[in-house]
Structure formats: C-alpha cells, structure tokens
Design an enzyme around this catalytic site. Structure first.
Site, PDB file in Angstrom:
ATOM      1  N   ASP A  70       0.846  -1.195   0.000  1.00  0.00           N
ATOM      2  CA  ASP A  70       0.000   0.000   0.000  1.00  0.00           C
ATOM      3  C   ASP A  70       0.884   1.249   0.000  1.00  0.00           C
ATOM      4  O   ASP A  70       1.810   1.354  -0.816  1.00  0.00           O
ATOM      5  CB  ASP A  70      -0.969  -0.032   1.184  1.00  0.00           C
ATOM      6  CG  ASP A  70      -2.154   0.916   0.968  1.00  0.00           C
ATOM      7  OD1 ASP A  70      -2.033   2.090   1.368  1.00  0.00           O
ATOM      8  OD2 ASP A  70      -3.155   0.493   0.383  1.00  0.00           O
ATOM      9  N   TYR A 200      -3.417  11.035   1.241  1.00  0.00           N
ATOM     10  CA  TYR A 200      -3.949  10.679  -0.077  1.00  0.00           C
ATOM     11  C   TYR A 200      -3.959  11.896  -1.005  1.00  0.00           C
ATOM     12  O   TYR A 200      -3.679  11.775  -2.204  1.00  0.00           O
ATOM     13  CB  TYR A 200      -5.363  10.102   0.070  1.00  0.00           C
ATOM     14  CG  TYR A 200      -5.367   8.687   0.581  1.00  0.00           C
ATOM     15  CD1 TYR A 200      -5.549   7.622  -0.287  1.00  0.00           C
ATOM     16  CD2 TYR A 200      -5.179   8.412   1.932  1.00  0.00           C
ATOM     17  CE1 TYR A 200      -5.545   6.313   0.173  1.00  0.00           C
ATOM     18  CE2 TYR A 200      -5.171   7.113   2.406  1.00  0.00           C
ATOM     19  CZ  TYR A 200      -5.358   6.069   1.521  1.00  0.00           C
ATOM     20  OH  TYR A 200      -5.337   4.786   1.988  1.00  0.00           O
ATOM     21  N   HIS A 254      -4.973  -7.772  -0.201  1.00  0.00           N
ATOM     22  CA  HIS A 254      -4.280  -6.502  -0.032  1.00  0.00           C
ATOM     23  C   HIS A 254      -3.553  -6.390   1.300  1.00  0.00           C
ATOM     24  O   HIS A 254      -2.526  -5.719   1.398  1.00  0.00           O
ATOM     25  CB  HIS A 254      -5.310  -5.374  -0.148  1.00  0.00           C
ATOM     26  CG  HIS A 254      -4.728  -4.006  -0.098  1.00  0.00           C
ATOM     27  ND1 HIS A 254      -3.914  -3.503  -1.090  1.00  0.00           N
ATOM     28  CD2 HIS A 254      -4.840  -3.010   0.833  1.00  0.00           C
ATOM     29  CE1 HIS A 254      -3.550  -2.273  -0.773  1.00  0.00           C
ATOM     30  NE2 HIS A 254      -4.094  -1.943   0.377  1.00  0.00           N
TER      31      HIS A 254
END
Length: 285
Positions: A70, A200, A254
């Site tokens: 990630d 982000y 993930h």
C-alpha cells in the site's frame, strides 16, 4: 506488520534458517498510529522516504533493505529512487496507483497486457475507487464525519478489509474481530483521521511519476497476491525498476502481512537471500 516482525527477526524460533534473520525497523507513517502528524502541506510519500532514510542512518545503517505494501510500497519505491546508494533492494506486495512510468515517442509502446491492466484499473476505479477520490480531494471534510462517529469509521475501514482480502465475504474468518477493532481503535484513539486522510491528497498532488529514460537501480521484487487491487504486469513495472523477482502467491489479498504473514515473509527472505553473499551487505541485512 505485527505478525511478520518475529518471523523476520528470529526465523530460527519459527522453524526457519537463522541465516535469514533481519534487523527489523517498522516505523509508523507520519500522522498514522503512533507517529506525530505533519504540520505543513506537501508531506507526500517522497518526503516520508527522506525521513526513513534519515531514520535508518540515525540508527547506524548506511545501507538497508526496504519492504512495503500500500502506501509503504510507495515510500519504499521513493527511497530506492532518491537514495539508491543506501537501498540494497526493495520488496513490495503492491504497486502504488500513483506509479507513472514514462511513455511516448522513443519508448516501447503499451503492450496488449499493459493496456488490459489500464482498462481493468479504470473499471475498478469507477466502481470501487470513490474512497480514494474523496480522500484525495476533500480529506478534511471526510475526517470530520469519521472523527465524529466510531461506527462510521468502522464501516469505512472494515468494508475494505472485507472487499480487498481473500476472505470470500467472511471478514472475521480471515482477521478476527479483535484484530479489526484494534486497527480501527488505532485511528480513533490517536485522533489520526485528518492527518491519515491528508496523505492521499498529498500523493495525488505528487505522484510517483518518472522522467523519460529514468531508471531506478536497486533490485526490485514483487509478491503478487491473488485478491490484491488491480496490479500491473511485470513489463509495466520493469519500465522503470530493475525487477529481479516476481512471485504469484497462492492466496491472500491486499493486507498480506495480516492475512498471510508466513507466505509474505518467505518471499521477502527469498528475494534478499542472494544479496547476503555480497561482502558489503553481509552485516547489514
């Protein structure tokens, strides 16, 4: 990373080869968990990479290996790009969505396999990517809502554990309720929503984009878990990175370090094992 630390640090205690042991450093991203939040804009994964290099040098490691998934995968890639003299190699179990290899005149055209990946990623973004668009454009607005409601925060996070893991819809079977609630609690009790969502937006403004003919020299390894978010083919990654290992894993998604720590650790060991024979790296792994 809780479950991978003992496997990496003391393989002999877990049925492994003592020669595969690592010194393990697991920092929290700034503004996540136990780390102080940034106090100025522009704090993207590239700046975090600079911090990690300073951290490792401060701990006495002039050269070191890096692993991540990630956002951690992006930070690891940035470290290799910015400080190839310090990074022995990078192992990841995710290719960041902000990764942009150079394309255009004088460069290899996009292959059929690469085009299929781009279309798959675009379709996934259209159906599953609302969270990233909101966090990448209006993070503070969302942070007020998630900070105000523990149920809202749990729903926002645990939906991803269910959707992105290899759990066949039964999220508790893979993670357990205590693990899920612990993860949500780390965000809730540290009041980390504003700072964690902000990253982000910073990464959207500063993507991992490369110049024409730019290459990143440290060896690069990828563990490809079947229920991961859309992952590019090897050729897409090799346009910039020196891909020396590409492993299709039998199961997992993930959250590989939580879902399949033993599988992840074995691939990390296998990737870095050849580097241990080099005299300059033998004492630093």
């Amino acid at each position: 990373m809780e479950h991978v630390i003992p496997l990496l640090a003391d393989p002999a205690a877990h049925g492994g080869d003592p020669a595969d042991a690592f010194h393990v450093v697991v920092p929290s991203l700034p503004g996540y968990g136990f780390s102080q939040a940034p106090t100025e804009p522009g704090f993207h994964s590239g700046r975090i990479a600079e911090l990690w290099v300073q951290l490792m040098r401060g701990l006495g490691y002039d050269r070191f290996a890096s692993q991540g998934g990630d956002i951690g995968a992006g930070v690891s890639a940035w470290m290799a790009r910015l400080h190839s003299e310090s990074v022995l190699g990078v192992h990841v179990n995710y290719i960041p969505g902000s990764y942009r290899p150079p394309l255009g005149a004088g460069l290899p055209p996009v292959t059929v396999e690469e085009q299929a990946f781009l279309e798959k990623a675009a379709a996934w973004t259209a159906t599953e990517g609302a969270y990233a668009h909101l966090q990448g454009t209006k993070p503070q607005t969302l942070a007020y809502a998630l900070t105000d409601s523990p149920i809202g925060l749990a729903a926002w996070m645990i939906e991803k554990f269910r959707s992105w893991s290899d759990c066949d819809g039964d999220v508790e079977r893979t993670f357990g309720m205590d693990t899920l609630l612990t993860d949500v609690s780390l965000y809730w009790f540290s009041n980390a929503l504003t700072s964690s969502l902000r990253l982000y937006k910073e990464n959207r403004l500063f993507p991992l984009a490369f110049e024409t003919l730019e290459r990143v020299s440290p060896p690069f390894g990828v563990a490809l878990f079947p229920r991961e978010l859309p992952m590019p083919p090897r050729s897409w990654v090799a346009r910039v990175f020196d891909v020396q290992r590409w492993t299709s894993m039998p199961r997992g998604g993930h959250f590989a370090a939580l879902e399949e720590p033993s599988l992840l650790v074995e691939d990390i060991r296998a990737f870095f094992r050849p580097m241990r024979s080099r005299p300059e790296t033998r004492r630093r792994m």
